[in-house]
Motif scaffolding. Structure first.
Motif, short mmCIF file in Angstrom:
data_model
loop_
_atom_site.label_atom_id
_atom_site.label_comp_id
_atom_site.label_asym_id
_atom_site.label_seq_id
_atom_site.Cartn_x
_atom_site.Cartn_y
_atom_site.Cartn_z
N LYS A 80 -18.58 17.29 14.84
CA LYS A 80 -17.55 18.67 14.96
C LYS A 80 -16.90 19.04 13.48
CE LYS A 80 -14.09 20.92 17.66
NZ LYS A 80 -12.94 20.54 18.73
N PHE A 81 -17.31 20.28 13.11
CA PHE A 81 -16.63 20.72 12.12
C PHE A 81 -15.04 20.72 12.31
CE2 PHE A 81 -14.88 24.67 10.28
CZ PHE A 81 -14.91 24.22 8.99
N THR A 82 -14.37 20.47 11.41
CA THR A 82 -12.71 20.69 11.71
C THR A 82 -12.19 21.61 10.89
OG1 THR A 82 -12.30 18.60 10.58
CG2 THR A 82 -12.67 18.59 12.95
N VAL A 91 -17.92 22.95 -1.87
CA VAL A 91 -17.03 23.31 -0.91
C VAL A 91 -16.82 21.76 -0.02
CG1 VAL A 91 -16.94 24.29 1.60
CG2 VAL A 91 -17.97 25.43 -0.47
N ALA A 92 -15.79 21.30 0.15
CA ALA A 92 -15.42 20.14 1.01
C ALA A 92 -15.32 20.50 2.34
CB ALA A 92 -14.10 19.57 0.52
N VAL A 93 -15.99 19.75 3.16
CA VAL A 93 -16.14 19.85 4.70
C VAL A 93 -15.84 18.85 5.24
CG1 VAL A 93 -17.71 20.52 6.42
CG2 VAL A 93 -18.10 21.50 4.26
N THR A 94 -14.84 18.94 6.19
CA THR A 94 -14.47 17.78 7.12
C THR A 94 -15.09 17.78 8.55
OG1 THR A 94 -12.16 17.95 5.88
CG2 THR A 94 -12.41 16.63 8.13
N ARG A 102 -14.47 12.38 8.25
CA ARG A 102 -15.04 12.23 7.20
C ARG A 102 -15.02 13.40 6.37
NH1 ARG A 102 -20.27 8.94 6.99
NH2 ARG A 102 -20.05 9.39 4.64
N THR A 103 -15.21 13.41 4.92
CA THR A 103 -15.24 14.59 4.08
C THR A 103 -16.74 14.59 3.33
OG1 THR A 103 -12.72 15.08 3.88
CG2 THR A 103 -14.31 16.09 2.45
N LEU A 104 -17.38 15.68 3.70
CA LEU A 104 -18.70 15.81 2.74
C LEU A 104 -18.44 16.77 1.67
CD1 LEU A 104 -21.25 15.83 5.80
CD2 LEU A 104 -20.35 13.84 4.84
N SER A 117 -18.35 31.53 15.43
CA SER A 117 -18.36 30.42 14.28
C SER A 117 -17.11 30.23 13.64
CB SER A 117 -19.28 31.24 13.08
OG SER A 117 -19.20 30.26 12.19
N PRO A 118 -16.75 28.58 14.06
CA PRO A 118 -15.50 28.17 13.28
C PRO A 118 -15.66 28.22 11.70
CG PRO A 118 -16.12 26.55 15.28
CD PRO A 118 -17.47 27.52 14.89
N VAL A 119 -16.74 28.09 11.15
CA VAL A 119 -17.20 28.09 9.77
C VAL A 119 -16.74 29.47 9.31
CG1 VAL A 119 -18.78 27.89 7.89
CG2 VAL A 119 -18.91 26.19 9.89
#
Length: 353
Positions: A80-82, A91-94, A102-104, A117-119
Motif C-alpha cells: 500500500k502506498f502511504t 522521488v522517495a516513495v513509502t 519501506r522507502t523506495l 488516486s492517493p498518488v
C-alpha cells in the motif's frame, strides 16, 4: 480495442489471452422508442474484430505472470502506498506491506492507482471531477439466440444499456442507471431484473435468461489538465476517468502506457535520465490531444443521450441516421475508437529500465 490487441501482440501475451477474448465483429447502436440506428462491421476496416470482451482476471493473470518473469524487476505486492517526497534527483516513495514500511527511490514515479488516486493527492495534482450521479450495473446473461459476435448499445433516457458478446453462449451486460435505480435493480429477484433489461432492449437476442452476479460501480468524469509533476506522471484513471458509454477508458489508458513505455525504452537505451522533464513534456504533448478528445466525446454522448429533454429524442435519432448516411464521419470515429489512428511500436528488447 483492435489497437490494444496490437499492443498485447507486441508484448507477446496475446496468445495467452485469445482463448478468453470474445471478438466484437459487429456493432449495433440504437435508441429506445425511436427510429434510427447505426451499424459497424469489422469487414469495413479490414480487421478480424472491432474489439474484444475479455475478463479482467484473465488479463491480470497474464500480465502478472509476465511481471514475475522479468529479471531486472523488483515486485512489491501486495503493498500500500502511504507517502512520497519529491527530492532533487528522485522521488522517495513509502509503501507498507506485511513486513512493515519501506522507502523506495525512483527517477520516475508512475501513478496508476485509479480515479481516487492517493498518488495524485500526494503530488498535489489538480483534477476536475464531475459526478454523473449514476452507477453502472454489470452482470452476465444468456441470450435466447446466438449473439453472432455482435455488441449492442441501446440508449435510454436513464443511460445506455450495452449487451456485449462473451465466449460461449453468454453475454455481458453494462447498464448505466441513476444511482438509486441501479441500487434497486441490483436487489430485484432475477426474473424481474431480466424483465427490466428486456423492456428497453427488446428481443434482438430472443428471451434473456440466467442472470449472473450483479455488481454496481459509481460513475464520474475526472480530468487532469496537467497529469504530471516533477519526476512523476499519472496514467489511466488516475489522470482521466471516463463514463463507460463508449467503452474507451481502458483503451485510452493503454495508449498512455504504450507511449510512456516507448519513451522510457528509448531513454534507457541512450543511458538518459528516465525522469527528466523533457521526457515528461514529450509524453504529455503526445497524449494530451487524445486524452481530451476521448474524454470530451464520451461526456457529450452521456449528456446528449441520457436525458429527458422534450424533442431531443428526434435529434438523437437523426444523428444516428446521419452517421449511416455520412460514412466518412462514421469511418473516422470508428477508426479512433478501435485505436487505429495510432501506430504501435514494439519496445526494444535491449532497453533496460
Amino acid at each position: 480495442s483492435w489497437g490494444t490487441r496490437q499492443l498485447f501482440q507486441s508484448l507477446g501475451i496475446w496468445d495467452e489471452l485469445a482463448a478468453d477474448a470474445a471478438p466484437i465483429r459487429h456493432l449495433h447502436v440504437s435508441q429506445v422508442a425511436s427510429f434510427g440506428a447505426t451499424r459497424v462491421s469489422h469487414r469495413d476496416y479490414g480487421v478480424d474484430a472491432l474489439g474484444y470482451v475479455l475478463p479482467n482476471r484473465v488479463l491480470g493473470k497474464a500480465l502478472y505472470t509476465r511481471l514475475e518473469s522479468v529479471k531486472n524487476l523488483s515486485l512489491f505486492a501486495p503493498a500500500k502506498f502511504t507517502d512520497l517526497a519529491q527530492e532533487k534527483d528522485c522521488v522517495a516513495v513509502t509503501i507498507a506491506n506485511a513486513e512493515g514500511e519501506r522507502t523506495l527511490r525512483t527517477r520516475l514515479l508512475v501513478g496508476a492507482d485509479g480515479a481516487r488516486s492517493p498518488v495524485r493527492t500526494a503530488l498535489n495534482i489538480h483534477a476536475e471531477i464531475h459526478d454523473y450521479e449514476q452507477k453502472a450495473v454489470v452482470t452476465t446473461i444468456t441470450p435466447g439466440r446466438a449473439h453472432a459476435d455482435t455488441a449492442y448499445e441501446r440508449f435510454t433516457p436513464d443511460g445506455p444499456l450495452a449487451i456485449l458478446p462473451r465466449t460461449g453462449d453468454r453475454c455481458a451486460v453494462v447498464w448505466t442507471l441513476p444511482s438509486d435505480q441501479a441500487d434497486a435493480y441490483c436487489e430485484l429477484p432475477k426474473a424481474q431484473f431480466l424483465e427490466a433489461v428486456q423492456a428497453p432492449f427488446g428481443f434482438r437476442l430472443g428471451r434473456l435468461s440466467d442472470v449472473g452476479e450483479r455488481m454496481r460501480y459509481p460513475l464520474l468524469r475526472l480530468v487532469c489538465n496537467k497529469p504530471y509533476a516533477q519526476r512523476a506522471v499519472l496514467v489511466g484513471n488516475a489522470g482521466h476517468n471516463l463514463h463507460p458509454a463508449a467503452a474507451q477508458g481502458f483503451n485510452l489508458a493503454m495508449r498512455d502506457i504504450a507511449v510512456l513505455a516507448q519513451l522510457l525504452a528509448d531513454a534507457a537505451a541512450k543511458n538518459a535520465d528516465v525522469g527528466n522533464s523533457e521526457l515528461i513534456r514529450l509524453w504529455h504533448e503526445a497524449r494530451h490531444a487524445d486524452q481530451r478528445r476521448v474524454s470530451d466525446f464520451t461526456d457529450r454522448i452521456v449528456r446528449i443521450f441520457s436525458n429527458h429533454v422534450p424533442g431531443l429524442g428526434i435529434a438523437r435519432s437523426l444523428g444516428l441516421v446521419g452517421l449511416e448516411l455520412l460514412p466518412t464521419i462514421k469511418h473516422d470515429m470508428s477508426r479512433r475508437s478501435m485505436g487505429l489512428a495510432m501506430q504501435w511500436q514494439p519496445i526494444p528488447s535491449k532497453a533496460k529500465p
